[in-house]
Design a protein around this motif. Sequence first.
Motif, short mmCIF file in Angstrom:
data_model
loop_
_atom_site.label_atom_id
_atom_site.label_comp_id
_atom_site.label_asym_id
_atom_site.label_seq_id
_atom_site.Cartn_x
_atom_site.Cartn_y
_atom_site.Cartn_z
N THR A 269 -0.61 -1.59 2.30
CA THR A 269 -1.29 -1.08 3.26
C THR A 269 -1.38 0.42 3.54
OG1 THR A 269 -0.88 -3.06 4.70
CG2 THR A 269 -2.06 -1.15 5.87
N THR A 270 -0.12 1.16 3.19
CA THR A 270 -0.18 2.50 3.17
C THR A 270 -1.04 2.96 2.01
OG1 THR A 270 1.87 2.25 4.21
CG2 THR A 270 1.46 4.61 3.12
N ALA A 271 -0.71 2.37 0.88
CA ALA A 271 -1.35 2.88 -0.41
C ALA A 271 -3.02 2.63 -0.15
CB ALA A 271 -0.80 2.05 -1.57
N ILE B 161 -8.55 7.49 1.44
CA ILE B 161 -8.85 9.03 1.76
C ILE B 161 -9.10 9.75 0.54
CG2 ILE B 161 -7.65 11.12 2.43
CD1 ILE B 161 -5.91 9.47 4.32
N LEU B 162 -8.51 9.40 -0.58
CA LEU B 162 -8.84 9.73 -1.70
C LEU B 162 -10.43 9.40 -2.21
CD1 LEU B 162 -5.59 9.05 -3.85
CD2 LEU B 162 -6.19 11.41 -3.19
N PHE C 65 -10.32 6.14 -7.91
CA PHE C 65 -9.56 6.02 -6.71
C PHE C 65 -10.34 4.69 -6.06
CE2 PHE C 65 -9.92 10.83 -6.31
CZ PHE C 65 -8.58 10.87 -6.73
N ARG C 66 -11.39 4.20 -6.54
CA ARG C 66 -11.69 2.89 -5.98
C ARG C 66 -11.02 1.70 -6.62
NH1 ARG C 66 -14.97 0.51 -1.96
NH2 ARG C 66 -16.13 -0.51 -3.44
N ALA C 67 -10.48 1.97 -7.78
CA ALA C 67 -9.66 1.08 -8.50
C ALA C 67 -8.35 0.70 -7.87
CB ALA C 67 -9.48 1.26 -9.99
N MET C 68 -7.80 1.92 -7.48
CA MET C 68 -6.66 1.87 -6.58
C MET C 68 -6.80 1.21 -5.25
SD MET C 68 -5.35 5.85 -7.21
CE MET C 68 -4.34 5.58 -5.91
N ILE D 240 -13.18 5.30 7.79
CA ILE D 240 -13.24 4.31 8.68
C ILE D 240 -11.95 3.32 8.61
CG2 ILE D 240 -14.41 2.45 7.42
CD1 ILE D 240 -16.07 1.83 10.10
N ASN D 241 -11.33 3.19 7.43
CA ASN D 241 -10.11 2.65 7.19
C ASN D 241 -8.78 3.02 7.82
OD1 ASN D 241 -11.41 0.32 5.43
ND2 ASN D 241 -11.45 1.81 3.74
N VAL D 242 -8.95 4.24 8.05
CA VAL D 242 -7.74 4.95 8.60
C VAL D 242 -7.21 4.45 9.98
CG1 VAL D 242 -6.55 7.08 9.09
CG2 VAL D 242 -8.12 7.07 7.13
N PRO D 243 -8.04 4.21 10.94
CA PRO D 243 -7.59 4.07 12.17
C PRO D 243 -6.94 2.48 12.19
CG PRO D 243 -9.53 5.25 12.45
CD PRO D 243 -9.53 4.94 11.22
N PRO D 244 -7.89 1.49 11.48
CA PRO D 244 -7.20 0.06 11.57
C PRO D 244 -6.17 -0.01 10.69
CG PRO D 244 -9.67 0.31 10.55
CD PRO D 244 -9.22 1.81 11.19
N GLY D 245 -6.22 0.56 9.65
CA GLY D 245 -5.12 0.64 8.56
C GLY D 245 -3.75 1.08 9.28
N LEU D 246 -3.93 2.21 10.31
CA LEU D 246 -2.67 2.27 10.89
C LEU D 246 -2.18 1.18 12.05
CD1 LEU D 246 -3.25 6.23 11.33
CD2 LEU D 246 -1.64 5.17 9.70
#
Length: 530
Positions: free
Chosen positions: A103-105, A111-112, A125-128, A190-196
């Motif tokens: 999840t962190t990655a 972000i990248l 970055f999309r592959a990551m 948009i992935n950052v808040p739900p990711g945290l």
Amino acid sequence: MSAAVESVSEPSSTVTVKPQGYERGSRRAWIAVFGGLIGAFMAILDIQITNASMKEIQGSLGATLEEGSWIATAYLVAEMIAIPLSGWLSQGLSVRRYLLWTTTAFIGASILCSMSWNLESMIAFRAMQGFFGGALIPLAFRLILEFLPDDKRAVGMALFGVTATFAPSIGPTLGGWLTEQFSWHYLFYINVPPGLLVMAMLAYGLEKKPVVWDKLKNMDLSGIITMALGMGCLEVVLEEGNRKEWFSSDLIRNLSLVAAVNIALFIYIQLKKKEPLVNLRLLRHRDFALSTLAYFLLGMALFGAIYLIPLYLSQIHDYSPLEIGEVIMWMGFPQLLVLPFIPKLMERFDGRYLAAFGFAMFSLSYYMNSHMTADYAGHQMIASQVVRALGQPFILVPIGIIATMHIKPHENASASTVLNVMRNLGGACGIALVATMTDNLSREHLAHIKETLPAVSPLANDYFTQTTNVFIQAGSDPVTASAQAHAMLSQTMTQQAYIQAYNDVFYMLAALLLIAVVSVLLIRKPGSKA
């Protein structure tokens, strides 16, 4: 071997295997399940969220339409490779540690992606993002199997159904809105808040366990290599094959050969090993094999619709991404009204019949789209979208329970892997199939229209004369007006050819889904011996 591992493998009455608060069905277990489901929702959403904004992303990165297709392909290829690895890595690292790391990655990769400076960096970055997001999907399914009691499993499967079907349904809508209101960079912010939030929920809900080094050291290296090469190349073939005219392309021919050889080797290796990367022996169980076929057809139908409908609306009616999203969302929201009732229905009715009903509804919705005309636009599609949305919950909840009813606890990781890989593979095959069939059938219909034009020449001449007169009245000279009328006639014939092709493809998908109806009815009644 450590005492912690020994306590799990050789439990006794004097040893507590799970610390208090981590039992199945506890508050912490539910928080962990919800955290996993939100993570899976994010990962599935990101498959589709860039599609509506591809023009803006391509323009910003200086990429052509064909080059831009690799932005989506890179995510899907990496996701397909990650799913089979998730079982082994989660068993070695522990589910908690592996999910927190991935999840962190995933957040970092998102972000990248927003910081990409050219096409190559975006693809990398999309592959990551796809690789780390791919782990979130099967592990969410596994958390439901392992952390919820049997009488609550239907509720968990209903919630997983939201992630598997609702996320791709609203992806184009949300992506189009974010790009129109802000910029394409917010597709990734948009992935950052739900990711945290996911990380906090998983850290609280999952028990800390030591790393099982023996499991990590005894990795199935040959299985990993053949799986990565086979599944990765197959995904590229399915995603790029139609754009490159399939086997007329050296790239597609070579990748197909690599995929075929490595997938065959992977299957052989997995069946020979005592501790395989993925336990393919599960497919020897009739009920699991039939459920896997149903999952494959579900992926084909679901992603086929999400591909076909936007293509039809943009090509035939020139809809904008946001307008397309407003139509597609009708495939998502109505199912939220039905999902809460499915667990109760599971208590009263045979799950096989509920799943068969869901697939029949899905088939009916495609049949409703197989009689379109030039006037058939977004508003006319809403009825079929609602039927499709109402059918989806009847599929995912029962089929998930039926597929795993004879699975032993130590087989959960492999079962989750196989089912999710097959759904994703079905989606890739579905998109490749409908894209190829649409192109081929449209050419056949256009050739047929041109052949039959002399038979209706009086009508064609009247249409041509009327159109020419309209252009003359609009200010064009007779020669220019004649050329404009010819162009319009050609455009009308091409449009009609494509509409007929779309009708044929929708009809074909409706027929394929009847195979899924039969497959779930052939599954043995719950409670029967496997």
